[in-house]
Design a protein around this motif. Structure first.
Motif: not given
Length: 757
Positions: A562, A564, A602, A639, A752-753, A755
């Protein structure tokens, strides 16, 4: 269930006063106050009247403001309930203050002398005073119940021999004198909570307006008056933080029936978690850390009990009744007495109080199960923090696997098995104190894991990551991060200081990073200029060194999964620290890749083979690092955006510009004066090599560091078409690429997002 019952009963208490006719704030000698009327302090802060309890009628003082706990903060006849016709009066002939009926005197509050023209007044401090000729003859502040208001005293009057001491209720609904007391200890210069006379908790010494074991609050001003000939006592006032003005309408401190101290009506504001002293200490136990729970006194504990065990109120019944033995003891009368006796009995699995006059104990075997059933008996059953006997939960098993925390056997075995012997376990009270009781002013932000708070512990700034009950992550991620980060030591990795497990609360404690996270600078137009070219290049190189350590030089190979911008923290010198290892995986050195059915991370940073097929390896992190390089160079997010004709993202944009020899168009405008072009182009090329579609074509972190150190871009391999490439786009649309973006995270710690794909 328990909370609802509590609210129901306390609302009734308050309604008795609210619905009564107000006589003013003063009762004259000869006047009567019965259940149909009440007193109200002059500024309407407090009210006094009768309320109905389990055993009869009681006289109580209440907060008049509905925002406070509706239960009384002082009770005049705790052990002597009166009947429905009783009244309060200053007797016309003698001037005695008493509760009486037409036929008899029930309770005498003051009868030291005979007098006339006496009045009893309810003050705006919450104090009820009997006055004659301007002299106070008696006051309720000299007879505390379970609540300590500003201006009240705890201590001793050496001249009169009077002792000011608080005593808990017998249980949550019975105001009779209970098992716990809160006293001032003149010798120790601190507060002491006793259970049936035995010390359970101490506040530690009062120094510089703070206690060692109490959550420090700048709004409280403590005072200790010590005179061997007159008085020795503790009291406190409340001040406005800004103006330092007296604020008498404080909610006060409440000593609960189970020994805890809260702000009255606010269970979130913990002064002392005395009930948690159960299970924390055993005399002579080498595994029990001395400062594990601030203030808990050492006392002998049954070997069968530990910190993860607690009593939980539930309604229902036990099955396999033939395996359960019932016993009662009519010499013990309250919840805390029953709990203590059950705690000492290793065969006891629960208890019930029978009309609060005796205990019913349940003893069972491993086959004994508890079955929840509404409208049934309320039984306090002994459970672990991770599960109750009637539930089976995956996270519960993981909790039990890692933690019977704060130094106990299972935690030690689990951590030692992973080669970790020096992890620190912080008490809840110490972390609450460090964060000013998780004040909103100390909140750094919120992410997938939960809220993050800034704190100060023993002069050191810390960051506290608190697992939210609504978090998408869980105890497995907390366990993973605790075990992994505790084993890792590198200048470009965030350092974990320890953890705190307190009932449902689970927290990780880290070094505080004053500059928070990279995304807060990178994607904020007002802060982006602080990231000079030299600084950005240093950040890229630091992240690369941290990843190389994870992949090659740590005791175990670790895949972060993760990586980022939000998970790169910046210290006071803007040095990068990789954080958030909740999703990280230990990887066998002899394996090149692994497969997982649970893809987490993410979007935009996940390598295609991982996002599509669940295959991850060190090259998965390399891909994420490549995306991160391109974001750092351009100040743009990866994104997905959408063209009229084809979808595109940052990786695709960079590839298009690279093929047209126009990569310099990517330069963040804030870098115009500081960017060294050939270094910039070399970093773009390294970034594109890292995001290639085939994992085998991507460089290792060893290679990446070597490439970044090479000052000539021509010596690097030419990149191939990257993964997640969607097609070409017009240069005019590239020019319109939005370079502004909202913040990805509000703080610097592990936001942390997650998904799942």
């Amino acid at each position: 269930m328990v909370i609802l019952l509590f609210l129901c009963l306390t609302t009734v208490f308050h309604a008795k006063v609210v619905n009564a006719q107000v006589l003013g704030d003063t009762l004259q000698q000869g006047e009567l106050m019965n259940a149909t009327n009440s007193l109200m302090s002059s500024q309407k802060k407090f009210s006094m009247g009768f309320f109905d309890g389990h055993w009869g009628r009681y006289l109580g003082i209440f907060y008049n403001d509905i925002q406070f706990d509706p239960k009384p903060l002082w009770v005049g006849n705790r052990n002597a309930p009166v009947n429905l016709t009783s009244v309060l009066s200053v007797e016309s002939g003698s001037g005695y203050l008493m509760l009486s009926t037409d036929s008899s005197v029930n309770v005498v509050l003051y009868n030291s002398s005979t007098g006339f023209n006496r009045t009893v007044t309810l003050l705006d401090t919450g104090n009820l005073v009997l006055i004659e000729g301007g002299v106070t003859l008696w006051q309720s502040f000299d007879y505390p119940s379970d609540t300590l208001l500003p201006g009240m005293k705890l201590g001793v009057n050496h001249k009169t021999g009077s002792v000011w001491s608080m005593t808990s209720w017998l249980n949550e609904n019975d105001p009779s004198v209970g098992a716990f007391t809160l006293d001032w200890d003149p010798k120790g210069s601190g507060l002491v909570v006793r259970f049936r006379g035995e010390v359970h908790w101490t506040s530690g010494k009062l120094r510089n307006n703070a206690f060692e074991n109490i959550v420090h609050d700048v709004n409280y001003k403590y005072m200790n008056h010590s005179d061997a000939e007159t008085e020795d006592y503790f009291s406190y006032t409340v001040v406005h933080e800004d103006a330092h003005l007296s604020m008498p309408d404080s909610p006060g401190w409440k000593l609960t029936h189970d020994g805890n101290i809260y702000e009255h009506g606010n269970v979130e504001r913990v002064i002392a978690a005395v009930d948690d002293c159960y299970g924390y200490y055993r005399k002579g136990s080498k595994s029990s850390p001395v400062n594990n729970t601030a203030g808990c006194e050492l006392f002998e504990q049954p070997k069968c009990r530990n910190v993860m065990l607690k009593f939980e109120a539930q309604t229902g019944f036990f099955s396999n009744s033939t395996d359960i033995k019932y016993s009662t003891d009519d010499h013990i009368t309250g919840y805390s007495d029953c709990k203590s006796k059950c705690w000492e009995d290793c065969d006891c699995i629960g208890f019930m109080t029978n009309e609060e006059t005796e205990c019913i104990f349940y003893r069972g075997t491993t086959n004994t199960k508890f079955h929840n059933e509404d409208n049934s008996n309320r039984i306090y059953i002994l459970t672990t923090d991770s599960a109750n006997p009637s539930h089976n939960n995956k996270d519960d098993d993981q909790i039990q696997e890692l933690l019977e925390l704060d130094g106990y056997s299972v935690a030690n075995i689990e951590l030692e098995r992973h080669g970790i012997n020096d992890i620190k376990f912080f008490s809840f009270i110490s972390i609450a104190a460090a964060t000013r009781n998780f004040s909103s002013d100390n909140k750094l932000g919120e992410g997938g894991f939960g809220p993050v708070y800034k704190g100060k512990f023993q002069g050191k700034e810390i960051a506290v990551k608190k697992l939210s009950r609504k978090s998408k992550q869980g105890i497995s991620e907390l366990k993973n991060e605790l075990i992994l980060v505790a084993k890792l030591q590198h200048t470009n990795l965030v350092r974990i200081l320890g953890c705190c497990i307190h009932r449902e609360e689970k927290m990780l404690i880290y070094d505080y990073m004053p500059n928070k996270s990279l995304d807060l600078f990178l994607f904020d137009e007002s802060k982006r200029a602080e990231l000079t070219w030299e600084r950005r290049l240093s950040i890229i190189q630091g992240i690369a060194q941290g990843l190389l350590y994870l992949h090659k030089y740590s005791r175990v190979r670790i895949i972060h999964r993760d990586l980022k911008a939000a998970n790169i923290l910046l210290d006071q010198n803007m040095n990068p620290k990789i954080s958030d290892f909740g999703l990280a995986k230990i990887f066998m050195h002899n394996l090149s890749e692994e497969n997982t059915s649970r893809v987490v991370g993410t979007h935009g940073y996940m390598a295609p083979e991982y996002a599509m097929e669940g295959i991850f390896s060190v090259k998965s992190d390399v891909y994420s690092f490549g995306v991160l390089i391109l974001e750092i160079l351009s100040g743009r997010k990866n994104k997905s955006c959408y063209n009229v004709e084809v979808p595109y993202n940052l990786v695709a944009l960079v590839w298009e510009l690279w093929n047209r020899n126009a990569a310099l168009e990517l330069i963040d405008p804030s870098l115009t004066d500081s960017c060294i072009q050939h270094q910039f182009l070399r970093c773009v090329q390294v970034g594109l090599l890292c995001v290639e579609n085939c994992p085998l074509d991507r460089p290792t972190m060893d290679d990446v560091i070597s490439m970044l150190a090479n000052d000539i871009s021509a010596d690097l391999p030419l990149p191939k078409r990257p993964a997640n490439y969607y097609g070409s786009m017009s240069s005019s649309h590239e020019a319109k690429q939005n370079n502004s973006s909202q913040n990805l995270s509000a703080n610097g710690l592990s936001i942390t997002t997650m998904e799942a794909r």
